[in-house]
Design a protein around this motif. Sequence first.
Motif, PDB file in Angstrom:
ATOM      1  N   LEU A  40       0.828  -1.219   0.000  1.00  0.00           N
ATOM      2  CA  LEU A  40       0.000   0.000   0.000  1.00  0.00           C
ATOM      3  C   LEU A  40       0.859   1.265   0.000  1.00  0.00           C
ATOM      4  CD1 LEU A  40      -2.913  -0.820   2.485  1.00  0.00           C
ATOM      5  CD2 LEU A  40      -3.088  -0.386   0.024  1.00  0.00           C
ATOM      6  N   ARG A  41       2.056   1.152   0.572  1.00  0.00           N
ATOM      7  CA  ARG A  41       2.981   2.288   0.606  1.00  0.00           C
ATOM      8  C   ARG A  41       3.804   2.387  -0.668  1.00  0.00           C
ATOM      9  NH1 ARG A  41       4.802   3.446   6.595  1.00  0.00           N
ATOM     10  NH2 ARG A  41       2.929   2.795   7.697  1.00  0.00           N
ATOM     11  N   GLY A  42       3.524   1.526  -1.636  1.00  0.00           N
ATOM     12  CA  GLY A  42       4.192   1.600  -2.927  1.00  0.00           C
ATOM     13  C   GLY A  42       5.497   0.829  -3.032  1.00  0.00           C
ATOM     14  N   LEU A  43       5.768  -0.051  -2.072  1.00  0.00           N
ATOM     15  CA  LEU A  43       7.008  -0.823  -2.106  1.00  0.00           C
ATOM     16  C   LEU A  43       6.778  -2.185  -2.761  1.00  0.00           C
ATOM     17  CD1 LEU A  43       8.295  -0.055   1.495  1.00  0.00           C
ATOM     18  CD2 LEU A  43       9.151   0.905  -0.642  1.00  0.00           C
ATOM     19  N   LYS A  44       7.788  -2.667  -3.443  1.00  0.00           N
ATOM     20  CA  LYS A  44       7.752  -4.009  -4.037  1.00  0.00           C
ATOM     21  C   LYS A  44       8.079  -5.004  -2.929  1.00  0.00           C
ATOM     22  CE  LYS A  44       9.969  -6.846  -7.574  1.00  0.00           C
ATOM     23  NZ  LYS A  44      10.639  -7.892  -6.837  1.00  0.00           N
ATOM     24  N   VAL A  45       7.197  -5.981  -2.750  1.00  0.00           N
ATOM     25  CA  VAL A  45       7.368  -6.964  -1.679  1.00  0.00           C
ATOM     26  C   VAL A  45       7.173  -8.368  -2.250  1.00  0.00           C
ATOM     27  CG1 VAL A  45       6.535  -7.755   0.567  1.00  0.00           C
ATOM     28  CG2 VAL A  45       6.440  -5.324   0.005  1.00  0.00           C
ATOM     29  N   ASP A  46       8.138  -9.233  -1.968  1.00  0.00           N
ATOM     30  CA  ASP A  46       8.019 -10.643  -2.323  1.00  0.00           C
ATOM     31  C   ASP A  46       7.951 -11.431  -1.030  1.00  0.00           C
ATOM     32  OD1 ASP A  46       8.254 -10.458  -5.217  1.00  0.00           O
ATOM     33  OD2 ASP A  46      10.327  -9.870  -4.860  1.00  0.00           O
ATOM     34  N   ARG A  47       6.979 -12.370  -0.950  1.00  0.00           N
ATOM     35  CA  ARG A  47       6.790 -13.197   0.246  1.00  0.00           C
ATOM     36  C   ARG A  47       7.345 -14.588   0.033  1.00  0.00           C
ATOM     37  NH1 ARG A  47       1.221 -14.229   1.495  1.00  0.00           N
ATOM     38  NH2 ARG A  47       2.107 -15.201   3.341  1.00  0.00           N
ATOM     39  N   GLN A  48       7.892 -15.153   1.105  1.00  0.00           N
ATOM     40  CA  GLN A  48       8.390 -16.529   1.108  1.00  0.00           C
ATOM     41  C   GLN A  48       9.243 -16.811  -0.129  1.00  0.00           C
ATOM     42  OE1 GLN A  48       8.199 -18.885   3.613  1.00  0.00           O
ATOM     43  NE2 GLN A  48       7.525 -17.081   4.757  1.00  0.00           N
ATOM     44  N   VAL A  49      10.264 -15.989  -0.290  1.00  0.00           N
ATOM     45  CA  VAL A  49      11.139 -16.071  -1.462  1.00  0.00           C
ATOM     46  C   VAL A  49      12.044 -17.297  -1.337  1.00  0.00           C
ATOM     47  CG1 VAL A  49      12.935 -14.892  -2.784  1.00  0.00           C
ATOM     48  CG2 VAL A  49      11.113 -13.558  -1.685  1.00  0.00           C
ATOM     49  N   PRO A  50      11.880 -18.266  -2.255  1.00  0.00           N
ATOM     50  CA  PRO A  50      12.764 -19.432  -2.210  1.00  0.00           C
ATOM     51  C   PRO A  50      14.140 -19.054  -2.754  1.00  0.00           C
ATOM     52  CG  PRO A  50      11.216 -19.641  -4.022  1.00  0.00           C
ATOM     53  CD  PRO A  50      10.872 -18.371  -3.292  1.00  0.00           C
ATOM     54  N   VAL A  51      15.156 -19.502  -2.059  1.00  0.00           N
ATOM     55  CA  VAL A  51      16.528 -19.212  -2.486  1.00  0.00           C
ATOM     56  C   VAL A  51      17.247 -20.538  -2.714  1.00  0.00           C
ATOM     57  CG1 VAL A  51      18.694 -18.077  -1.877  1.00  0.00           C
ATOM     58  CG2 VAL A  51      16.522 -17.057  -1.184  1.00  0.00           C
ATOM     59  N   ASP A  52      17.757 -20.695  -3.925  1.00  0.00           N
ATOM     60  CA  ASP A  52      18.519 -21.889  -4.289  1.00  0.00           C
ATOM     61  C   ASP A  52      19.977 -21.675  -3.922  1.00  0.00           C
ATOM     62  OD1 ASP A  52      16.810 -22.142  -7.503  1.00  0.00           O
ATOM     63  OD2 ASP A  52      16.100 -22.539  -5.481  1.00  0.00           O
ATOM     64  N   ILE A  53      20.665 -22.751  -3.603  1.00  0.00           N
ATOM     65  CA  ILE A  53      22.109 -22.657  -3.396  1.00  0.00           C
ATOM     66  C   ILE A  53      22.795 -23.753  -4.195  1.00  0.00           C
ATOM     67  CG2 ILE A  53      21.938 -21.598  -1.106  1.00  0.00           C
ATOM     68  CD1 ILE A  53      22.752 -24.301   0.099  1.00  0.00           C
ATOM     69  N   GLU A  54      24.021 -23.461  -4.538  1.00  0.00           N
ATOM     70  CA  GLU A  54      24.867 -24.461  -5.165  1.00  0.00           C
ATOM     71  C   GLU A  54      26.013 -24.723  -4.205  1.00  0.00           C
ATOM     72  OE1 GLU A  54      27.689 -24.528  -8.947  1.00  0.00           O
ATOM     73  OE2 GLU A  54      25.569 -24.192  -9.443  1.00  0.00           O
ATOM     74  N   PHE A  55      26.190 -25.987  -3.867  1.00  0.00           N
ATOM     75  CA  PHE A  55      27.234 -26.375  -2.923  1.00  0.00           C
ATOM     76  C   PHE A  55      27.988 -27.555  -3.498  1.00  0.00           C
ATOM     77  CE2 PHE A  55      28.653 -28.740   0.889  1.00  0.00           C
ATOM     78  CZ  PHE A  55      29.438 -27.762   1.469  1.00  0.00           C
ATOM     79  N   ARG A  56      29.287 -27.371  -3.642  1.00  0.00           N
ATOM     80  CA  ARG A  56      30.158 -28.412  -4.195  1.00  0.00           C
ATOM     81  C   ARG A  56      29.642 -28.954  -5.523  1.00  0.00           C
ATOM     82  NH1 ARG A  56      32.024 -31.805   1.171  1.00  0.00           N
ATOM     83  NH2 ARG A  56      33.000 -30.026   2.205  1.00  0.00           N
ATOM     84  N   GLY A  57      29.195 -28.018  -6.355  1.00  0.00           N
ATOM     85  CA  GLY A  57      28.766 -28.387  -7.692  1.00  0.00           C
ATOM     86  C   GLY A  57      27.355 -28.930  -7.805  1.00  0.00           C
ATOM     87  N   ARG A  58      26.655 -29.043  -6.693  1.00  0.00           N
ATOM     88  CA  ARG A  58      25.273 -29.555  -6.723  1.00  0.00           C
ATOM     89  C   ARG A  58      24.307 -28.407  -6.463  1.00  0.00           C
ATOM     90  NH1 ARG A  58      24.043 -34.745  -3.641  1.00  0.00           N
ATOM     91  NH2 ARG A  58      22.477 -34.804  -5.264  1.00  0.00           N
ATOM     92  N   HIS A  59      23.283 -28.354  -7.271  1.00  0.00           N
ATOM     93  CA  HIS A  59      22.274 -27.303  -7.173  1.00  0.00           C
ATOM     94  C   HIS A  59      21.132 -27.789  -6.278  1.00  0.00           C
ATOM     95  CE1 HIS A  59      20.503 -23.588  -8.671  1.00  0.00           C
ATOM     96  NE2 HIS A  59      19.356 -24.234  -8.716  1.00  0.00           N
ATOM     97  N   PRO A 131      38.583 -15.116  -9.048  1.00  0.00           N
ATOM     98  CA  PRO A 131      37.919 -16.358  -9.433  1.00  0.00           C
ATOM     99  C   PRO A 131      38.699 -17.582  -8.983  1.00  0.00           C
ATOM    100  CG  PRO A 131      38.691 -15.147 -11.373  1.00  0.00           C
ATOM    101  CD  PRO A 131      38.974 -14.311 -10.170  1.00  0.00           C
ATOM    102  N   SER A 132      39.978 -17.420  -8.687  1.00  0.00           N
ATOM    103  CA  SER A 132      40.795 -18.544  -8.253  1.00  0.00           C
ATOM    104  C   SER A 132      40.429 -19.024  -6.848  1.00  0.00           C
ATOM    105  CB  SER A 132      42.280 -18.162  -8.285  1.00  0.00           C
ATOM    106  OG  SER A 132      42.499 -17.093  -7.390  1.00  0.00           O
ATOM    107  N   ALA A 133      39.595 -18.241  -6.154  1.00  0.00           N
ATOM    108  CA  ALA A 133      39.189 -18.623  -4.801  1.00  0.00           C
ATOM    109  C   ALA A 133      38.250 -19.834  -4.833  1.00  0.00           C
ATOM    110  CB  ALA A 133      38.495 -17.451  -4.103  1.00  0.00           C
ATOM    111  N   SER A 134      37.743 -20.187  -5.994  1.00  0.00           N
ATOM    112  CA  SER A 134      36.844 -21.324  -6.227  1.00  0.00           C
ATOM    113  C   SER A 134      35.793 -21.489  -5.128  1.00  0.00           C
ATOM    114  CB  SER A 134      37.622 -22.624  -6.401  1.00  0.00           C
ATOM    115  OG  SER A 134      38.261 -22.980  -5.209  1.00  0.00           O
ATOM    116  N   PRO A 135      34.796 -20.607  -5.127  1.00  0.00           N
ATOM    117  CA  PRO A 135      33.755 -20.723  -4.101  1.00  0.00           C
ATOM    118  C   PRO A 135      33.038 -22.056  -4.210  1.00  0.00           C
ATOM    119  CG  PRO A 135      33.093 -19.178  -5.826  1.00  0.00           C
ATOM    120  CD  PRO A 135      34.508 -19.588  -6.116  1.00  0.00           C
ATOM    121  N   ARG A 136      32.763 -22.655  -3.062  1.00  0.00           N
ATOM    122  CA  ARG A 136      32.080 -23.941  -3.013  1.00  0.00           C
ATOM    123  C   ARG A 136      30.585 -23.769  -2.868  1.00  0.00           C
ATOM    124  NH1 ARG A 136      35.585 -27.047   1.407  1.00  0.00           N
ATOM    125  NH2 ARG A 136      33.485 -27.627   1.935  1.00  0.00           N
ATOM    126  N   LEU A 137      30.163 -22.538  -2.604  1.00  0.00           N
ATOM    127  CA  LEU A 137      28.754 -22.285  -2.386  1.00  0.00           C
ATOM    128  C   LEU A 137      28.331 -21.101  -3.232  1.00  0.00           C
ATOM    129  CD1 LEU A 137      26.220 -22.886  -0.585  1.00  0.00           C
ATOM    130  CD2 LEU A 137      27.084 -21.114   0.909  1.00  0.00           C
TER     131      LEU A 137
END
Length: 146
Positions: A40-59, A131-137
């Motif tokens: 109502l105040r004009g803000l964009k709101v998303d509820r229960q936003v699912p967040v995917d993660i990738e860990f050790r190459g698996r999504h 990029p050489s830090a090779s993030p696992r997540l």
Amino acid sequence: MEIDDISAQVIDACIAIHRELGPGLLESVYEIVLAGELELRGLKVDRQVPVDIEFRGRHHLGAFRVDLLVEDCLVLEIKSVEQLNKSHAKQVLTYLRLMKQPVGLLLNFAGATMKEGIRRIVNQHRQPQAPSASPRLRVIKNSGEA
């Protein structure tokens, strides 16, 4: 709109909701009402936003859900508990870090006043630049509906 302005709108809405509804309702009720008030105040709101993660190459789809995401930059975690504890703040900080978001609000509607139930959490974690830090997540915000 700056994140501090968005935060101020959220806090103002929370105080108004708490004054009118009072403590003692389920978190889901406060979430629905707060989302509606912010829209109502004009803000964009998303509820229960699912967040995917990738860990050790698996999504992993929908590894966790954020209660509310306002203007794609402010994470809101809603509680209705007798007292906030350290694990609640750690939860929000982890969400911020994994989503690479700067600020979140931990909002507890169960107190006598809303003022005592507001915690601002700031993510000061910096992701490695090389990029050489090779993030696992890796976190991917799911754009699908909840």
